[in-house]
Design an enzyme around this catalytic site. Structure first.
Site, PDB file in Angstrom:
ATOM      1  N   HIS A 269      65.905   7.299  81.688  1.00 42.42           N
ATOM      2  CA  HIS A 269      65.572   7.212  80.265  1.00 42.42           C
ATOM      3  C   HIS A 269      66.776   7.625  79.438  1.00 42.42           C
ATOM      4  O   HIS A 269      67.515   8.525  79.833  1.00 42.42           O
ATOM      5  CB  HIS A 269      64.384   8.130  79.936  1.00 42.42           C
ATOM      6  CG  HIS A 269      63.713   7.761  78.663  1.00 42.42           C
ATOM      7  ND1 HIS A 269      64.150   8.213  77.439  1.00 42.42           N
ATOM      8  CD2 HIS A 269      62.652   6.947  78.410  1.00 42.42           C
ATOM      9  CE1 HIS A 269      63.381   7.699  76.495  1.00 42.42           C
ATOM     10  NE2 HIS A 269      62.467   6.929  77.054  1.00 42.42           N
ATOM     11  N   GLU A 327      56.879   4.409  82.672  1.00 44.62           N
ATOM     12  CA  GLU A 327      56.465   3.111  83.193  1.00 44.62           C
ATOM     13  C   GLU A 327      55.941   3.180  84.624  1.00 44.62           C
ATOM     14  O   GLU A 327      55.145   2.347  85.038  1.00 44.62           O
ATOM     15  CB  GLU A 327      57.625   2.109  83.118  1.00 44.62           C
ATOM     16  CG  GLU A 327      58.206   1.920  81.731  1.00 44.62           C
ATOM     17  CD  GLU A 327      57.305   1.143  80.793  1.00 44.62           C
ATOM     18  OE1 GLU A 327      56.082   1.370  80.827  1.00 44.62           O
ATOM     19  OE2 GLU A 327      57.820   0.327  80.034  1.00 44.62           O
TER      20      GLU A 327
HETATM   21  N1  ACO Z   1      67.946   3.187  88.836  1.00 47.05           N
HETATM   22  C1  ACO Z   1      69.180   3.380  89.331  1.00 47.05           C
HETATM   23  N2  ACO Z   1      70.202   3.884  88.614  1.00 47.05           N
HETATM   24  C2  ACO Z   1      69.943   4.207  87.333  1.00 47.05           C
HETATM   25  C3  ACO Z   1      68.682   4.048  86.759  1.00 47.05           C
HETATM   26  C4  ACO Z   1      67.648   3.515  87.554  1.00 47.05           C
HETATM   27  N3  ACO Z   1      66.423   3.316  87.080  1.00 47.05           N
HETATM   28  N4  ACO Z   1      68.719   4.444  85.483  1.00 47.05           N
HETATM   29  C5  ACO Z   1      69.971   4.851  85.241  1.00 47.05           C
HETATM   30  N5  ACO Z   1      70.715   4.715  86.368  1.00 47.05           N
HETATM   31  C6  ACO Z   1      72.125   5.031  86.565  1.00 47.05           C
HETATM   32  C7  ACO Z   1      72.987   3.910  86.020  1.00 47.05           C
HETATM   33  O1  ACO Z   1      73.222   2.932  86.989  1.00 47.05           O
HETATM   34  C8  ACO Z   1      74.229   4.657  85.642  1.00 47.05           C
HETATM   35  O2  ACO Z   1      74.963   4.884  86.797  1.00 47.05           O
HETATM   36  P1  ACO Z   1      76.581   4.806  86.778  1.00 47.05           P
HETATM   37  O3  ACO Z   1      76.998   6.007  85.973  1.00 47.05           O
HETATM   38  O4  ACO Z   1      76.943   4.852  88.216  1.00 47.05           O
HETATM   39  O5  ACO Z   1      76.942   3.512  86.103  1.00 47.05           O
HETATM   40  C9  ACO Z   1      73.698   6.022  85.161  1.00 47.05           C
HETATM   41  O6  ACO Z   1      72.430   6.190  85.793  1.00 47.05           O
HETATM   42  C10 ACO Z   1      73.505   6.105  83.660  1.00 47.05           C
HETATM   43  O7  ACO Z   1      72.757   4.989  83.233  1.00 47.05           O
HETATM   44  P2  ACO Z   1      72.810   4.377  81.784  1.00 47.05           P
HETATM   45  O8  ACO Z   1      72.755   2.888  81.885  1.00 47.05           O
HETATM   46  O9  ACO Z   1      73.904   4.970  80.975  1.00 47.05           O
HETATM   47  O10 ACO Z   1      71.483   4.899  81.181  1.00 47.05           O
HETATM   48  P3  ACO Z   1      70.783   4.325  79.881  1.00 47.05           P
HETATM   49  O11 ACO Z   1      70.427   5.480  79.046  1.00 47.05           O
HETATM   50  O12 ACO Z   1      71.542   3.237  79.224  1.00 47.05           O
HETATM   51  O13 ACO Z   1      69.518   3.629  80.543  1.00 47.05           O
HETATM   52  C11 ACO Z   1      67.398   2.864  81.030  1.00 47.05           C
HETATM   53  C12 ACO Z   1      68.203   3.936  80.306  1.00 47.05           C
HETATM   54  C13 ACO Z   1      67.730   1.488  80.455  1.00 47.05           C
HETATM   55  C14 ACO Z   1      65.921   3.141  80.786  1.00 47.05           C
HETATM   56  C15 ACO Z   1      67.725   2.918  82.548  1.00 47.05           C
HETATM   57  O14 ACO Z   1      67.433   4.170  83.055  1.00 47.05           O
HETATM   58  C16 ACO Z   1      67.004   1.825  83.337  1.00 47.05           C
HETATM   59  O15 ACO Z   1      67.470   0.685  83.382  1.00 47.05           O
HETATM   60  N6  ACO Z   1      65.843   2.179  83.969  1.00 47.05           N
HETATM   61  C17 ACO Z   1      65.078   1.194  84.699  1.00 47.05           C
HETATM   62  C18 ACO Z   1      64.208   0.381  83.756  1.00 47.05           C
HETATM   63  C19 ACO Z   1      63.064   1.177  83.188  1.00 47.05           C
HETATM   64  O16 ACO Z   1      62.389   1.930  83.883  1.00 47.05           O
HETATM   65  N7  ACO Z   1      62.818   0.965  81.881  1.00 47.05           N
HETATM   66  C20 ACO Z   1      61.746   1.623  81.140  1.00 47.05           C
HETATM   67  C21 ACO Z   1      62.304   2.724  80.301  1.00 47.05           C
HETATM   68  S1  ACO Z   1      61.032   3.685  79.556  1.00 47.05           S
HETATM   69  C22 ACO Z   1      60.595   2.824  78.163  1.00 47.05           C
HETATM   70  O17 ACO Z   1      61.344   2.121  77.553  1.00 47.05           O
HETATM   71  C23 ACO Z   1      59.189   2.939  77.697  1.00 47.05           C
END
Ligand code: ACO
Length: 391
Positions: A269, A327
């Site tokens: 998140h 989620e």
């Molecule tokens: N699985 C694996 N790795 C992850 C995940 C995940 N679910 N979430 C973040 N990371 C990793 C990224 O790959 C990144 O790694 P890196 O530094 O090696 O590149 C690091 O954690 C930071 O991630 P960011 O992209 O900077 O995090 P951001 O804040 O942009 O992303 C998001 C948030 C989009 C929700 C992300 O965690 C994600 O894609 N999760 C999966 C989709 C999901 O569950 N969405 C629902 C969100 S809740 C809602 O909106 C109601």
């Protein structure tokens, strides 16, 4: 030009009285209530009143609100025609919802009137009708007749009734109602921001909600619970086929996915760096729902898979603090209430409409055009060449 805040991370856009997220403490406050106190107790109609008028309704006010919403559930024929067209075109549920929400304008009693009274009428119509649009489209898509709404049912129960044509078990209706309350508002998320941007141009409420639906549709925001459930089923199937333990298959599955650059749906998140408090509320709902409704094993397996996924994430993404988000448990609750995965995101939209509208009302009151800037990195000083000279 000042520094760039990619994704507007850490930027505070404005003030709100609607909800507060404590991302490090793992707390969510909705209009003064901790989410865990409000969501399991309130009806969705009470939460709407709380958000829009900043106080819980009295008994008379609540009865009046419920009555108005129930009356508005009946779709005008022009809107029902639009729903039929989306089913005939085989649009998937979120595309259909985006299209038919825009089509609510066909039955607007006061087109072009952007005053407060007309906007509030539209707010009620949106809240009342979104579940009807989703249910009617889903049934038509599957060759079934549209079920008429029932005025005596609450918002959540009527939604489930219109989907299945049967009165839902009380535990399922309560579970979905708690879900709707849990996700009704959540700070300056992408879809709420979209609704605010549209409103800030002095555009209308329906445009703001249609735009917000478009933003919610993406897998980084509202599209995650379906794939989260797929992951659970996939891991269970692999374990059944291979004879390996669920934990071992979960470990292999999640490691492979992350190594391939995929994201585990239902984890991570932008704001929460600890477990999303909404996951706890919905975990309790799922726990109760799966006690009554049978597939207890699914709930236990999902919890086991969650544990393994968190361990793998901590190992493969050290320091990123990727935790369970709302989620993951949304998927379990909505599945337990009998909803198919294709309706998980539309159900999220039904809930969040209440919050979007509250933000639109706040934005209208404040009315400052949202207009950030960008840093230009393109070419400069190009000279015009006639088409014949470009080769
Ligand atoms: N699985 C694996 N790795 C992850 C995940 C995940 N679910 N979430 C973040 N990371 C990793 C990224 O790959 C990144 O790694 P890196 O530094 O090696 O590149 C690091 O954690 C930071 O991630 P960011 O992209 O900077 O995090 P951001 O804040 O942009 O992303 C998001 C948030 C989009 C929700 C992300 O965690 C994600 O894609 N999760 C999966 C989709 C999901 O569950 N969405 C629902 C969100 S809740 C809602 O909106 C109601």
């Amino acid at each position: 030009m000042s520094s760039i805040a990619r994704g507007l991370e850490g930027i505070v856009l404005t003030e709100t009285r609607l909800s507060e997220i404590d991302g490090d403490g793992g707390r969510l406050t909705i209009a003064g209530f901790p989410v865990e106190e409000l969501a399991p107790r309130a009806s969705f109609e009470e939460v709407l009143h709380l958000l829009w008028y900043d106080r819980l309704p009295g008994a008379g006010e609540l009865a009046q609100l419920r009555e108005r919403l129930a009356l508005l559930r009946v779709l005008p024929p022009s809107v029902l025609d639009a729903v039929r067209a989306t089913a005939r075109a085989r649009l998937e549920p979120m595309e259909a919802l985006r299209t038919t929400t825009a089509a609510l304008a066909l039955a607007d009693g006061t087109p072009g009137d952007e005053g407060d009274a007309a906007t509030l009428d539209r707010a009620l119509a949106l809240c009342a009708r979104l579940p009807v649009l989703v249910a009617a489209h889903w049934r038509l898509l599957h060759g079934r007749r549209v079920v008429a709404p029932r005025a005596e049912l609450g918002h959540a129960a009527n939604y489930l009734y219109m989907l299945s044509g049967e009165l839902p078990p009380p535990a399922a209706a309560r579970g979905v109602e708690t879900y709707l309350n849990t996700v009704v508002d959540h700070g300056m998320n992408a879809s709420t921001f979209t609704a605010r941007v549209i409103t800030s141009t002095r555009s209308d409420l329906v445009s703001a909600i249609v735009g917000a639906i478009g933003a919610l549709k993406g897998p980084a925001h509202g599209g995650a619970p379906g794939p989260a459930l797929d992951m659970v089923f996939d891991i269970r199937e692999r374990a059944a086929r291979s004879g390996a333990s669920l934990d071992d298959e979960a470990e292999a599955w999640t490691r492979e996915a992350i190594a391939a650059g995929a994201r585990l749906m239902g984890f991570g998140h932008r704001v929460y760096k600890v477990r999303d408090p909404r996951a706890d509320v919905l975990d309790r709902v799922a726990d109760e729902l799966f006690q009554d409704a049978g597939d207890r094993r699914l709930y236990d397996d999902a919890r086991a898979i969650e544990k393994v996924a968190l361990r793998v994430l901590a190992d493969m993404k050290p320091g990123r603090r990727v935790q369970t988000n709302v989620e993951f448990y949304t998927a379990l609750v909505l599945h337990g209430a009998g909803l198919p995965p294709a309706l998980f995101t539309p159900t999220f939209a039904i809930a969040r409409t209440g919050g979007w509208i509250a933000h639109v009302l706040e934005q209208r009151a404040e009315n400052r055009l949202i207009r950030p800037r960008v840093a230009y990195t393109g070419a400069r000083g190009r000279e015009w060449e006639a088409i014949e000279a470009r080769g």
